[in-house]
Design a protein around this motif. Structure first.
Motif, short mmCIF file in Angstrom:
data_model
loop_
_atom_site.label_atom_id
_atom_site.label_comp_id
_atom_site.label_asym_id
_atom_site.label_seq_id
_atom_site.Cartn_x
_atom_site.Cartn_y
_atom_site.Cartn_z
N CYS A 128 7.20 -5.02 -1.81
CA CYS A 128 5.76 -4.92 -2.10
C CYS A 128 5.36 -5.85 -3.25
O CYS A 128 4.27 -6.45 -3.22
CB CYS A 128 5.40 -3.47 -2.43
N GLY A 129 6.23 -5.99 -4.23
CA GLY A 129 5.96 -6.95 -5.30
C GLY A 129 5.91 -8.37 -4.78
O GLY A 129 5.09 -9.18 -5.20
N GLY A 130 6.80 -8.67 -3.82
CA GLY A 130 6.80 -10.00 -3.21
C GLY A 130 5.52 -10.29 -2.46
O GLY A 130 4.99 -11.42 -2.49
N LEU A 131 4.97 -9.29 -1.79
CA LEU A 131 3.70 -9.46 -1.08
C LEU A 131 2.56 -9.78 -2.06
O LEU A 131 1.69 -10.60 -1.78
CB LEU A 131 3.36 -8.20 -0.28
N PHE A 218 -2.60 -9.30 2.29
CA PHE A 218 -1.31 -9.07 1.63
C PHE A 218 -1.40 -7.94 0.60
O PHE A 218 -0.49 -7.12 0.49
CB PHE A 218 -0.85 -10.36 0.94
N VAL A 219 -2.49 -7.90 -0.14
CA VAL A 219 -2.65 -6.87 -1.17
C VAL A 219 -2.72 -5.48 -0.54
O VAL A 219 -2.06 -4.53 -0.98
CB VAL A 219 -3.91 -7.14 -2.02
N VAL A 220 -3.53 -5.34 0.52
CA VAL A 220 -3.65 -4.04 1.18
C VAL A 220 -2.32 -3.61 1.78
O VAL A 220 -1.90 -2.44 1.65
CB VAL A 220 -4.75 -4.10 2.27
N LEU A 221 -1.63 -4.52 2.43
CA LEU A 221 -0.33 -4.19 3.03
C LEU A 221 0.67 -3.76 1.96
O LEU A 221 1.46 -2.83 2.17
CB LEU A 221 0.22 -5.39 3.81
N ALA A 222 0.64 -4.41 0.81
CA ALA A 222 1.56 -4.05 -0.27
C ALA A 222 1.34 -2.61 -0.73
O ALA A 222 2.30 -1.86 -0.97
CB ALA A 222 1.40 -5.02 -1.45
N ILE A 223 0.09 -2.20 -0.83
CA ILE A 223 -0.23 -0.84 -1.27
C ILE A 223 0.22 0.19 -0.23
O ILE A 223 0.87 1.20 -0.55
CB ILE A 223 -1.74 -0.70 -1.54
N VAL A 224 -0.09 -0.07 1.03
CA VAL A 224 0.28 0.86 2.11
C VAL A 224 1.79 0.98 2.21
O VAL A 224 2.34 2.09 2.30
CB VAL A 224 -0.32 0.39 3.45
N TYR A 225 2.49 -0.15 2.18
CA TYR A 225 3.95 -0.12 2.32
C TYR A 225 4.62 0.54 1.12
O TYR A 225 5.66 1.19 1.25
CB TYR A 225 4.48 -1.53 2.51
N ALA A 226 4.04 0.39 -0.07
CA ALA A 226 4.61 1.03 -1.26
C ALA A 226 4.61 2.55 -1.11
O ALA A 226 5.58 3.23 -1.48
CB ALA A 226 3.84 0.62 -2.50
N ILE A 227 3.54 3.09 -0.54
CA ILE A 227 3.45 4.54 -0.34
C ILE A 227 4.50 5.02 0.66
O ILE A 227 5.25 5.97 0.42
CB ILE A 227 2.04 4.93 0.12
N PHE A 228 4.57 4.34 1.81
CA PHE A 228 5.51 4.75 2.85
C PHE A 228 6.96 4.60 2.40
O PHE A 228 7.80 5.47 2.66
CB PHE A 228 5.26 3.94 4.13
N MET A 229 7.28 3.51 1.75
CA MET A 229 8.67 3.27 1.35
C MET A 229 9.12 4.22 0.26
O MET A 229 10.28 4.64 0.22
CB MET A 229 8.84 1.82 0.91
N THR A 230 8.20 4.58 -0.64
CA THR A 230 8.55 5.54 -1.68
C THR A 230 8.84 6.91 -1.07
O THR A 230 9.85 7.55 -1.40
CB THR A 230 7.41 5.65 -2.70
N CYS A 231 7.99 7.35 -0.16
CA CYS A 231 8.21 8.65 0.49
C CYS A 231 9.51 8.65 1.29
O CYS A 231 10.28 9.62 1.26
CB CYS A 231 7.03 8.99 1.39
N GLY A 232 9.76 7.55 2.01
CA GLY A 232 10.98 7.48 2.80
C GLY A 232 12.22 7.48 1.93
O GLY A 232 13.20 8.19 2.22
#
Length: 554
Positions: A128-131, A218-232
């Motif tokens: 997500c930081g890379g995005l 890219f910014v929106v995808l980074a936020i969405v993926y951060a939530i999903f990856m943290t929960c997973g």
């Protein structure tokens, strides 16, 4: 706030092992968007425009040799007054998988010691930081920032996220290794199925007459993926040492010589010929498909041109001259990326699960023989402009590409045992790093050379397909040479006991986990919720892909 230690995440007696697959899917569906990055190539390739709205000239125009391409790309890294070529952008895709394999190899041993939860969270920060760094690169039109952000830092996140659940699920499902690795890895193939149509919608939402809306996406995808990856990542649990499902007994090695009950140490695995044969097999299987999948959207548009927009008489050059047709063709290209992703994800689960019955060696024989036939057929379909046949062939290729990834960890577990399978898998993923260079370079280099030679767009990919079929022939020979690992490489019982004692949880309260269907009724709602959380996005991706696929076949 959260205890990330391996000891803390060792499951207790009431844990249901079916909670782990959706946690793995949440991580893999996020990082799997790496496969869908080709939907950004065309918008980024025309991001800079002149006063009259026409695209600015591309960087490194007129280069005719590979060395000149590299030199030209060096200029493109810092240029702000020229548009990037597919070759320039394709190197970011290459970096994804080079860094994925390298990081998996470097930190696979650390993952075994630290546990999958910590690795998953580090993966989230990198991806997500890379995005976000890439978003900044698009905003300032700096290619080097995209390479650094998503390519290098994001690639490290891909590697850690990719291997984080593999050994964990193999240990939770020793009775179904193929199915387990299929569940662990299928989400990575499905990331583009969800991310590509979502990214297309976001770009359309943020686009303006002067820029394509990529950095905002890219910014929106980074936020969405951060939530999903943290929960997973927080959902990962590992079984207690020597845990096994109730009623399951390991296979009789006398009748299953290719499936062992002993273990090879990580430090000895790479000294066996089997490791390098499997390395070569994975490298050839990936090289033969990764470049095509990475260029899926532009490949379809260039090969079939007007067929995608209901005007068969038009070629791709004609479509590029009409903005409305360009948008329509791009939407079809995005649909094709999603369709390929569907079969990628289905192949990861389907082929890996079937390998439990067929055997890993026989499954790989199917990949190499059928794959070569499919590429020959793809050449015919492209030459004859048979869109329906071309789509079917590429979907089969995508399924076997995904199946190769999900079957290789089970193949490794069969040959080397499960004690270090995660770390061994991480090292063998350097084959993916190599293929991440070989495959895209073959495809992009041959593509650009034929384009510069004024070959018609529809005829560009035929020789490329035949070259990739030859790579699969090399993989077939390597698989033919695979035999059981020599007994001298296996750990003794004393060495195994010492390794298990070193990694034994410190908490005395940890107890044996409950096997399949053994969790109390009170946890059923959690299992259902976890699966819904990942199945709903997958259903969205399938729905969006189905709509685009219907238009393609119609």
């Amino acid at each position: 706030m959260f205890n990330l230690s391996k000891e803390h995440i060792t499951a207790g007696k009431n844990f249901n092992r079916w909670l782990v697959p959706p946690a793995a899917l949440a991580v893999h569906l996020s990082i799997g968007m790496a496969y869908g990055f080709s939907v950004f190539w065309k918008p980024l390739g025309t991001a800079l425009t002149n006063a009259d709205g026409s695209p600015v000239a591309t960087c490194a125009a007129g280069a005719t040799t590979f060395s000149e391409k590299i030199a030209g790309t060096g200029t493109a890294l810092f240029a702000t007054d020229c548009n990037w070529t597919q070759f320039d952008l394709g190197w970011m895709y290459t970096l994804f998988f080079v860094l994925l394999g390298c990081s998996a190899a470097l930190w696979g041993g650390w993952l075994e010691r630290a546990g999958p939860r910590k690795a998953g969270l580090v993966s989230m920060l990198c991806w997500c930081g890379g995005l976000l760094i890439s978003a900044l690169g698009v905003y300032h039109h700096q290619l080097w920032m995209m390479w650094l952000g998503s390519g290098v830092i994001g690639g490290i996140g891909l590697g850690l996220g990719y291997i984080s659940p593999v050994s964990t699920l193999i240990k939770w499902f020793p009775d179904r290794r193929g199915m387990a690795t299929g569940m662990a890895i299928m989400g990575f193939g499905g990331g583009a199925m969800i991310g590509s149509p979502l990214a297309t919608k976001l770009m359309n939402l943020f686009a303006t007459p002067t820029e394509p809306g990529v950095w905002q996406t890219f910014v929106v995808l980074a936020i969405v993926y951060a939530i999903f990856m943290t929960c997973g990542s927080l959902g990962y649990r590992i079984p207690a040492a020597n845990w096994k499902p109730e009623g399951w007994t390991p296979p009789d090695q006398q009748h299953h010589r290719m499936v062992v009950n002993r273990h090879v140490h990580l430090d000895k695995a790479h000294k066996t010929p089997q490791f390098w044969l499997l390395w070569l097999m994975l490298c050839m299987n990936v090289s033969a498909a990764i470049g095509i999948i990475g260029a899926a959207a532009p490949m379809l548009q260039e090969t079939f041109g007007g067929q995608l927009v209901g005007q068969p008489a038009l070629g791709f050059a004609d479509i590029k001259a009409d903005e409305s047709l360009t948008v329509a063709a791009a939407a079809m290209g995005a649909g094709f990326v999603g369709l390929v992703s569907v079969f990628n994800i289905l192949g990861r689960l389907g082929w890996a699960t079937s390998s439990d019955k067929l055997g890993r060696r026989n499954t790989y024989f199917i990949f190499f023989v059928l794959g070569a036939l499919m590429y020959v057929t793809a050449t015919y379909a492209a030459n004859q402009q048979h869109l329906g046949l071309f789509l079917v062939v590429l979907c089969v290729i995508a399924s076997m590409y995904g199946g190769g990834f999900s079957t290789i960890p089970a193949y490794l577990a069969d040959l080397f045992g499960t004690q270090f399978v995660g770390a061994i898998h991480g090292r063998i993923l350097t084959a993916w790093s190599t293929a991440g260079i070989v495959g895209p370079v073959i495809v992009n280099y041959m593509h650009d050379m034929r384009l510069e030679a004024k070959v018609p767009f529809a005829d560009i990919y035929g020789p490329i397909f035949l070259t990739l079929a030859g790579l699969l022939g090399i993989g077939f020979i390597a698989n033919l040479l695979v035999k059981p690992v020599d007994s001298k490489y296996f750990m003794t019982d004393a060495e195994l006991a010492a390794e298990q004692a070193a990694s034994k949880p410190k908490e005395a309260s940890v107890k044996v986990a409950k096997p399949l269907n053994g969790a109390p009724q009170g946890t059923d709602w959690l299992v259902r919720f976890a699966w819904l959380a990942v199945l709903i996005p997958i259903a969205y991706g399938i729905c969006m892909t189905g709509q685009k696929a219907w238009a393609l076949f119609a």
